[in-house]
Scaffold this motif. Structure first.
Motif, PDB file in Angstrom:
ATOM      1  N   ASN A 154     -13.800   2.629  -7.918  1.00 59.59           N
ATOM      2  CA  ASN A 154     -12.503   2.559  -7.251  1.00 59.59           C
ATOM      3  C   ASN A 154     -11.386   2.844  -8.248  1.00 59.59           C
ATOM      4  O   ASN A 154     -11.211   2.107  -9.228  1.00 59.59           O
ATOM      5  CB  ASN A 154     -12.340   1.165  -6.623  1.00 59.59           C
ATOM      6  N   GLY A 155     -10.654   3.927  -8.002  1.00 58.48           N
ATOM      7  CA  GLY A 155      -9.625   4.363  -8.940  1.00 58.48           C
ATOM      8  C   GLY A 155      -8.422   3.420  -8.993  1.00 58.48           C
ATOM      9  O   GLY A 155      -7.826   3.230 -10.053  1.00 58.48           O
ATOM     10  N   THR A 156      -8.062   2.830  -7.858  1.00 58.14           N
ATOM     11  CA  THR A 156      -6.887   1.952  -7.808  1.00 58.14           C
ATOM     12  C   THR A 156      -7.075   0.741  -8.714  1.00 58.14           C
ATOM     13  O   THR A 156      -6.213   0.415  -9.533  1.00 58.14           O
ATOM     14  CB  THR A 156      -6.670   1.468  -6.361  1.00 58.14           C
ATOM     15  N   THR A 157      -8.211   0.072  -8.580  1.00 58.07           N
ATOM     16  CA  THR A 157      -8.439  -1.116  -9.404  1.00 58.07           C
ATOM     17  C   THR A 157      -8.607  -0.733 -10.867  1.00 58.07           C
ATOM     18  O   THR A 157      -8.190  -1.465 -11.756  1.00 58.07           O
ATOM     19  CB  THR A 157      -9.686  -1.889  -8.935  1.00 58.07           C
ATOM     20  N   GLN A 179       1.236   0.966  -6.338  1.00 60.83           N
ATOM     21  CA  GLN A 179       1.751   1.282  -4.996  1.00 60.83           C
ATOM     22  C   GLN A 179       2.883   2.291  -5.088  1.00 60.83           C
ATOM     23  O   GLN A 179       2.944   3.244  -4.309  1.00 60.83           O
ATOM     24  CB  GLN A 179       2.204   0.005  -4.289  1.00 60.83           C
ATOM     25  N   GLN A 180       3.775   2.090  -6.078  1.00 62.02           N
ATOM     26  CA  GLN A 180       4.897   3.023  -6.228  1.00 62.02           C
ATOM     27  C   GLN A 180       4.412   4.436  -6.546  1.00 62.02           C
ATOM     28  O   GLN A 180       4.995   5.413  -6.115  1.00 62.02           O
ATOM     29  CB  GLN A 180       5.843   2.544  -7.338  1.00 62.02           C
ATOM     30  N   ARG A 181       3.326   4.519  -7.303  1.00 61.23           N
ATOM     31  CA  ARG A 181       2.807   5.842  -7.671  1.00 61.23           C
ATOM     32  C   ARG A 181       1.899   6.441  -6.605  1.00 61.23           C
ATOM     33  O   ARG A 181       1.340   7.516  -6.799  1.00 61.23           O
ATOM     34  CB  ARG A 181       2.006   5.739  -8.967  1.00 61.23           C
ATOM     35  N   GLY A 182       1.702   5.714  -5.510  1.00 64.77           N
ATOM     36  CA  GLY A 182       0.851   6.242  -4.448  1.00 64.77           C
ATOM     37  C   GLY A 182      -0.628   6.063  -4.721  1.00 64.77           C
ATOM     38  O   GLY A 182      -1.471   6.642  -4.033  1.00 64.77           O
ATOM     39  N   TYR A 183      -1.009   5.273  -5.738  1.00 64.30           N
ATOM     40  CA  TYR A 183      -2.422   5.040  -6.033  1.00 64.30           C
ATOM     41  C   TYR A 183      -2.986   3.902  -5.189  1.00 64.30           C
ATOM     42  O   TYR A 183      -4.201   3.748  -5.080  1.00 64.30           O
ATOM     43  CB  TYR A 183      -2.633   4.668  -7.508  1.00 64.30           C
ATOM     44  N   GLU A 274     -10.742   5.407 -17.915  1.00 65.58           N
ATOM     45  CA  GLU A 274      -9.446   4.756 -17.734  1.00 65.58           C
ATOM     46  C   GLU A 274      -8.694   5.307 -16.532  1.00 65.58           C
ATOM     47  O   GLU A 274      -9.123   6.246 -15.879  1.00 65.58           O
ATOM     48  CB  GLU A 274      -8.624   4.922 -19.008  1.00 65.58           C
ATOM     49  N   ASP A 275      -7.559   4.649 -16.253  1.00 67.54           N
ATOM     50  CA  ASP A 275      -6.660   5.065 -15.184  1.00 67.54           C
ATOM     51  C   ASP A 275      -7.408   5.228 -13.856  1.00 67.54           C
ATOM     52  O   ASP A 275      -8.246   4.415 -13.542  1.00 67.54           O
ATOM     53  CB  ASP A 275      -5.932   6.357 -15.590  1.00 67.54           C
ATOM     54  N   VAL A 276      -7.088   6.289 -13.106  1.00 69.03           N
ATOM     55  CA  VAL A 276      -7.683   6.423 -11.777  1.00 69.03           C
ATOM     56  C   VAL A 276      -9.057   7.092 -11.808  1.00 69.03           C
ATOM     57  O   VAL A 276      -9.616   7.423 -10.766  1.00 69.03           O
ATOM     58  CB  VAL A 276      -6.763   7.221 -10.822  1.00 69.03           C
ATOM     59  N   PHE A 277      -9.602   7.301 -13.019  1.00 66.04           N
ATOM     60  CA  PHE A 277     -10.899   7.969 -13.088  1.00 66.04           C
ATOM     61  C   PHE A 277     -12.035   7.056 -12.625  1.00 66.04           C
ATOM     62  O   PHE A 277     -11.936   5.846 -12.687  1.00 66.04           O
ATOM     63  CB  PHE A 277     -11.153   8.482 -14.503  1.00 66.04           C
ATOM     64  N   ASN A 278     -13.069   7.683 -12.130  1.00 63.88           N
ATOM     65  CA  ASN A 278     -14.297   7.007 -11.713  1.00 63.88           C
ATOM     66  C   ASN A 278     -15.440   7.501 -12.606  1.00 63.88           C
ATOM     67  O   ASN A 278     -15.354   8.595 -13.173  1.00 63.88           O
ATOM     68  CB  ASN A 278     -14.687   7.399 -10.281  1.00 63.88           C
ATOM     69  N   ARG A 295     -12.119  12.524 -11.387  1.00 62.26           N
ATOM     70  CA  ARG A 295     -11.133  11.883 -10.531  1.00 62.26           C
ATOM     71  C   ARG A 295     -11.813  11.391  -9.259  1.00 62.26           C
ATOM     72  O   ARG A 295     -12.374  12.179  -8.519  1.00 62.26           O
ATOM     73  CB  ARG A 295     -10.036  12.863 -10.149  1.00 62.26           C
ATOM     74  N   GLY A 296     -11.721  10.088  -9.017  1.00 64.31           N
ATOM     75  CA  GLY A 296     -12.418   9.525  -7.875  1.00 64.31           C
ATOM     76  C   GLY A 296     -11.645   9.621  -6.589  1.00 64.31           C
ATOM     77  O   GLY A 296     -12.147   9.258  -5.524  1.00 64.31           O
ATOM     78  N   ALA A 297     -10.412  10.086  -6.654  1.00 60.09           N
ATOM     79  CA  ALA A 297      -9.622  10.156  -5.439  1.00 60.09           C
ATOM     80  C   ALA A 297      -8.582  11.245  -5.611  1.00 60.09           C
ATOM     81  O   ALA A 297      -8.625  12.006  -6.566  1.00 60.09           O
ATOM     82  CB  ALA A 297      -8.959   8.806  -5.177  1.00 60.09           C
ATOM     83  N   GLY A 298      -7.668  11.317  -4.672  1.00 61.90           N
ATOM     84  CA  GLY A 298      -6.623  12.334  -4.757  1.00 61.90           C
ATOM     85  C   GLY A 298      -6.912  13.436  -3.779  1.00 61.90           C
ATOM     86  O   GLY A 298      -8.056  13.726  -3.448  1.00 61.90           O
ATOM     87  N   MET A 299      -5.854  14.061  -3.307  1.00 60.43           N
ATOM     88  CA  MET A 299      -5.973  15.043  -2.241  1.00 60.43           C
ATOM     89  C   MET A 299      -6.919  16.189  -2.602  1.00 60.43           C
ATOM     90  O   MET A 299      -7.909  16.423  -1.914  1.00 60.43           O
ATOM     91  CB  MET A 299      -4.580  15.598  -1.948  1.00 60.43           C
ATOM     92  N   LEU A 300      -6.650  16.905  -3.704  1.00 57.26           N
ATOM     93  CA  LEU A 300      -7.434  18.104  -3.972  1.00 57.26           C
ATOM     94  C   LEU A 300      -8.853  17.808  -4.452  1.00 57.26           C
ATOM     95  O   LEU A 300      -9.794  18.463  -3.979  1.00 57.26           O
ATOM     96  CB  LEU A 300      -6.689  19.036  -4.930  1.00 57.26           C
ATOM     97  N   PRO A 301      -9.060  16.847  -5.360  1.00 56.72           N
ATOM     98  CA  PRO A 301     -10.455  16.569  -5.742  1.00 56.72           C
ATOM     99  C   PRO A 301     -11.326  16.189  -4.539  1.00 56.72           C
ATOM    100  O   PRO A 301     -12.423  16.732  -4.352  1.00 56.72           O
ATOM    101  CB  PRO A 301     -10.331  15.408  -6.732  1.00 56.72           C
ATOM    102  N   THR A 302     -10.837  15.273  -3.705  1.00 57.23           N
ATOM    103  CA  THR A 302     -11.640  14.862  -2.553  1.00 57.23           C
ATOM    104  C   THR A 302     -11.835  16.039  -1.599  1.00 57.23           C
ATOM    105  O   THR A 302     -12.936  16.277  -1.106  1.00 57.23           O
ATOM    106  CB  THR A 302     -10.962  13.681  -1.828  1.00 57.23           C
TER     107      THR A 302
END
Lengths: 408, 408
Positions: A154-157, A179-183, A274-278, A295-302
């Motif tokens: 989970n990238g958010t956590t 939340q502010q960054r949209g993650y 680190e960060d939003v990586f999975n 990248r575990g999430a995000g519009m283009l990777p998914t």
């Protein structure tokens, strides 16, 4: 020409349309036929979208159009998405999705339905966003008896924990920033309580070990109780706090699966994610450990993972690709009762109060109150830990990931 | 039942036999048919092997046995292996190999031959040992326009560099140790001069960008000139010395490929890949960066990748799996002339002698002689570097891997 319908024009759905447009040349070449988005289903109106003429609000238009061979479901959840997926498969159309909840809850039934109707049901994007993991798990690792799958799912956590570790900001502040960054969503429960990671480890465990593991069978603990004090003690121990989903093969063809925060030694490759990586580690009896990272999430990777599956479905329109597993069962998944690990404990008291815990390593951290002590214990089960605590309440009790024999 | 012949009973060949024996249940289940080793071809005798009754010395026995559908070539090199592979494909048998030299030199021709005879030619094990990388590259990333592939492709050199970095032993000592542990050959030239990494980046570049890249087109530099002084300066700069193979998409549908040691910032995931591990990073326009990590060599990991391909070949005995790319060309691969990077320089002289180099960061290291200076320059091409050096000789000149925009 392969006609595609996209259900849901949110982040992933619009990303799918965008990737199909942007990379149409290589996509069509690999699919062996042109790929075209014929319909987009959404309850909202998008009059200014370049796809404005393709929007429909009634699923039966798609269901009844024999030209549509592949349906991309990016609605999410188990309500409408479940209904539409069944109807699409019943109509002989292949379905591609990023919907981990639906796969984790109803994957067995939907794969069965797909096979009955000679259609494909593909969901590479449901785990690890753009990271290719389910295909390698089924195909490339076919020669291994897999023993363990685990990862940062989970990238958010992971973003929140990274900010706590690196910049010393609290869980609440880091969550607000995410939340502010949209993650993170406005309601972050699924992420911070580990529910999202739970669905993903269910899917991974199911594929790795061959029988369906349901989310309700998997003990799940999130990161809401992790404090900066825990993070500091982890640092003192040469470790990092990470939320892991784990699935471990057990005797008698059972599987143990759970989600919980862990102290991870910095020497473990998972610690540097680190960060939003999975990252997902797979262990097999021949291959040793293999890790997949991205990248575990995000519009283009998914979206790119969804489109890879669209290509896969298009290439196999006549032969179909079947993935299948067996139904699960109440006895199949065991809890973590038998799992002996080292524990990090944060206790109220002084060093003389550690009596009865057995051998421990004592940790220090800057700014610790005088009546707080942090230790790492020897390996034991939770029941044994409770017994040794003998009524004392631990402020924190976090499992330590064992140094992998293979990677050490 | 699918009958298999193994050519060469060395480390990989015997590993393949072992994996097929040990995991026969799951392997046969996934292949959709039993898998059996019918012949093993080797010039040596193995009277005590459990497979003693299956050894043959004459390839034509295998070539002429219509029961053999899959041939596993683990001989290596481009002599006999090339001949046997052509003959097997001409006989309509699928060939699976770990032979990177043969694929890098003759892959285009052999794939063409395979297609002509409706056979498969598969070589997942030729790059990254047990790490699934070629399949994900072709399948799972099909939705991306790939822009770059790079990685730590040789376990022997990574082991040597890790020992130099972590324990401060010299290249020569680390090489000797690697040989004692069986990580390096008696003649280590292919590894330490970068030739093995060169073959692997050729295969990766060819698959990622669609046209054959030949080893002779790829400027290749090994690690024999890396000193402990360089390693210390890297440490002072927050970097690690790693041997990288890189392939970067260029304008006008060309590709740049090269192998060279680099200074890699510790924040880059490649920096934490240690010992004999390999890691490959793929960058696509939708997916961002994805990394694949695992044991790049060794009997069982490599054998497990070979066996996965055997399963793949067995599953597609009637439909076949075709991978193909276009022939390369002299103009297709460009050299590194246009590649502007920062440089690490180790120079004889004092700080006042740095005039003309442009802005630099000056590095320190313990025990440096008074007349030595280590710096990192701004980004420039090699020609510009030579111009600014103006006849001064650098003791070391090593490219710095640019911090990835995506991973930063």
């Amino acid at each position: 020409m392969i006609q595609v319908a996209i259900l849901g024009f949110g982040v992933v759905g619009s990303g799918v349309a965008e990737v199909i447009r942007r990379n149409n040349g290589p996509i069509s070449a690999r699919a062996g036929a042109g790929i075209e988005v014929k319909y987009i289903l959404d309850v909202r109106d998008f009059p200014d979208s370049p796809y404005a003429d393709r929007f429909v609000k009634d699923f039966s238009v798609i269901e009844q159009d024999p030209e549509v061979e592949v349906v991309v479901e990016t609605i999410g959840g188990c309500a409408v998405a479940y209904d539409y997926t069944k109807r699409a498969l019943n109509a002989g159309k292949s379905v591609v999705t990023s919907n981990k909840e639906l796969v984790a809850e109803h994957g067995f039934e939907l794969l069965h339905l797909a096979r009955e109707h000679t259609a494909s049901y593909l969901f590479e994007a449901s785990v690890g966003g753009g990271i290719p993991i389910l295909h390698p798990l089924t195909q490339c690792l076919a020669a291994n008896r897999l023993t363990e799958v685990q990862g940062i799912l989970n990238g958010t956590t992971n973003y929140i924990l990274t900010r706590m570790i690196t910049d010393g900001i609290s869980f609440e502040e880091a969550l607000k920033e995410a939340q502010q960054r949209g993650y993170a969503e406005h309601d972050p429960t699924d992420d911070v309580e580990g529910i999202d990671a739970c669905r993903k480890i269910c899917i991974l465990a199911t594929i790795a070990f061959g029988r369906h593991v349901y989310p309700r069978q998997v003990p799940t603990e999130g990161i809401t109780k992790i404090t900066l004090a825990d993070v500091s003690y982890a640092d003192a121990a040469g470790m990092k706090v990470k939320l892991l989903g784990r699935a471990i093969r057990q005797p008698e063809d059972r599987v143990m699966a759970y989600v919980a925060p862990h102290f991870v030694p910095v020497s473990d490759p998972l610690a540097s994610v680190e960060d939003v990586f999975n990252a997902i580690t797979v262990r097999g009896n021949a291959i040793g450990d293999v890790m997949f990272y991205g990248r575990g999430a995000g519009m283009l990777p998914t979206a790119s993972a969804v489109v890879s599956d669209v290509i896969e479905a298009a290439r196999h329109v006549r032969t179909r690709r079947f993935l299948s597993w067996e139904e699960g069962g109440e006895d199949y998944v065991v809890g973590t009762q038998t799992l002996a690990t080292q524990w990090f404990l944060r206790l109220k008291g002084a060093i003389r109060d550690l009596e009865g815990l057995g051998p421990v390593s004592i940790l220090g951290r800057a700014g610790a109150p005088e009546d707080e002590v942090g230790v790492i214990t020897e390996a034991m089960t939770r029941a044994e830990l409770e017994r040794r605590l003998a009524g004392r309440t631990a402020l924190s009790a976090i499992r330590v990931l064992d140094e992998s024999a293979d990677l050490a």
